[in-house]
Design a protein around this motif. Structure first.
Motif, PDB file in Angstrom:
ATOM      1  N   UNK A  61       0.819  -1.209   0.000  1.00 51.28           N
ATOM      2  CA  UNK A  61       0.000   0.000   0.000  1.00 51.28           C
ATOM      3  C   UNK A  61       0.856   1.264   0.000  1.00 51.28           C
ATOM      4  N   UNK A  62       2.001   1.232   0.679  1.00 46.35           N
ATOM      5  CA  UNK A  62       2.904   2.386   0.639  1.00 46.35           C
ATOM      6  C   UNK A  62       3.440   2.592  -0.774  1.00 46.35           C
ATOM      7  N   UNK A  63       3.752   1.503  -1.448  1.00 43.11           N
ATOM      8  CA  UNK A  63       4.216   1.601  -2.843  1.00 43.11           C
ATOM      9  C   UNK A  63       3.107   2.135  -3.730  1.00 43.11           C
ATOM     10  N   UNK A  64       1.906   1.615  -3.566  1.00 46.08           N
ATOM     11  CA  UNK A  64       0.756   2.050  -4.353  1.00 46.08           C
ATOM     12  C   UNK A  64       0.502   3.549  -4.136  1.00 46.08           C
ATOM     13  N   UNK A  65       0.598   3.974  -2.888  1.00 46.01           N
ATOM     14  CA  UNK A  65       0.375   5.376  -2.581  1.00 46.01           C
ATOM     15  C   UNK A  65       1.439   6.255  -3.243  1.00 46.01           C
ATOM     16  N   UNK A  66       2.700   5.864  -3.158  1.00 44.47           N
ATOM     17  CA  UNK A  66       3.772   6.676  -3.739  1.00 44.47           C
ATOM     18  C   UNK A  66       3.667   6.733  -5.260  1.00 44.47           C
ATOM     19  N   UNK A  67       3.330   5.632  -5.889  1.00 46.00           N
ATOM     20  CA  UNK A  67       3.152   5.622  -7.343  1.00 46.00           C
ATOM     21  C   UNK A  67       1.972   6.500  -7.742  1.00 46.00           C
ATOM     22  N   UNK A  68       0.897   6.450  -6.965  1.00 45.19           N
ATOM     23  CA  UNK A  68      -0.276   7.293  -7.237  1.00 45.19           C
ATOM     24  C   UNK A  68       0.058   8.767  -7.073  1.00 45.19           C
ATOM     25  N   UNK A  69       0.831   9.094  -6.050  1.00 48.14           N
ATOM     26  CA  UNK A  69       1.227  10.489  -5.856  1.00 48.14           C
ATOM     27  C   UNK A  69       2.134  10.966  -6.983  1.00 48.14           C
ATOM     28  N   UNK A  70       2.997  10.091  -7.471  1.00 48.82           N
ATOM     29  CA  UNK A  70       3.832  10.434  -8.626  1.00 48.82           C
ATOM     30  C   UNK A  70       2.949  10.701  -9.841  1.00 48.82           C
ATOM     31  N   UNK A  71       1.937   9.866 -10.059  1.00 51.58           N
ATOM     32  CA  UNK A  71       0.992  10.074 -11.142  1.00 51.58           C
ATOM     33  C   UNK A  71       0.240  11.380 -10.992  1.00 51.58           C
ATOM     34  N   UNK A  72      -0.171  11.709  -9.785  1.00 50.68           N
ATOM     35  CA  UNK A  72      -0.859  12.972  -9.539  1.00 50.68           C
ATOM     36  C   UNK A  72       0.063  14.141  -9.850  1.00 50.68           C
ATOM     37  N   UNK A  73       1.305  14.042  -9.428  1.00 49.10           N
ATOM     38  CA  UNK A  73       2.288  15.094  -9.693  1.00 49.10           C
ATOM     39  C   UNK A  73       2.469  15.303 -11.197  1.00 49.10           C
ATOM     40  N   UNK A  74       2.564  14.206 -11.937  1.00 47.73           N
ATOM     41  CA  UNK A  74       2.716  14.319 -13.392  1.00 47.73           C
ATOM     42  C   UNK A  74       1.502  14.973 -14.046  1.00 47.73           C
ATOM     43  N   UNK A  75       0.310  14.618 -13.595  1.00 47.78           N
ATOM     44  CA  UNK A  75      -0.911  15.233 -14.135  1.00 47.78           C
ATOM     45  C   UNK A  75      -0.929  16.725 -13.823  1.00 47.78           C
ATOM     46  N   UNK A  76      -0.570  17.075 -12.598  1.00 51.00           N
ATOM     47  CA  UNK A  76      -0.608  18.474 -12.200  1.00 51.00           C
ATOM     48  C   UNK A  76       0.442  19.297 -12.940  1.00 51.00           C
TER      49      UNK A  76
END
Length: 79
Positions: A61-76
């Motif tokens: 879940x920590x990995x999933x969260x960090x990957x999701x945050x990276x994806x959010x950063x890229x979108x933003x």
């Protein structure tokens, strides 16, 4: 149902709803809400896993969260 179960179920519910909305075309993966909700759900589910000392899912879940945050950063950054 214990408090740990309720916390974990909340996180998993957010993840499943997000996935369902994506599959149904209502929440595309390039929408900032998609990775944000994934990160939130993973964070909550990971916290519940931490509370019960189930380390494989804490790591997942920590990995999933960090990957999701990276994806959010890229979108933003695109906007």
């Amino acid at each position: 149902m214990s408090l740990n179960d309720l916390i974990g179920a909340s996180g998993v519910f957010i993840l499943l709803i997000t996935y369902f909305l994506n599959l149904s075309g209502k929440l595309p993966s390039d929408n900032p809400w998609y990775p944000a909700l994934n990160a939130l759900g993973a964070d909550i589910a990971g916290f519940a896993s931490y509370l019960i000392h189930y380390w494989p899912f804490v790591i997942l879940e920590a990995s999933w969260m960090m990957i999701s945050l990276l994806g959010l950063f890229k979108i933003m950054m695109k906007k």
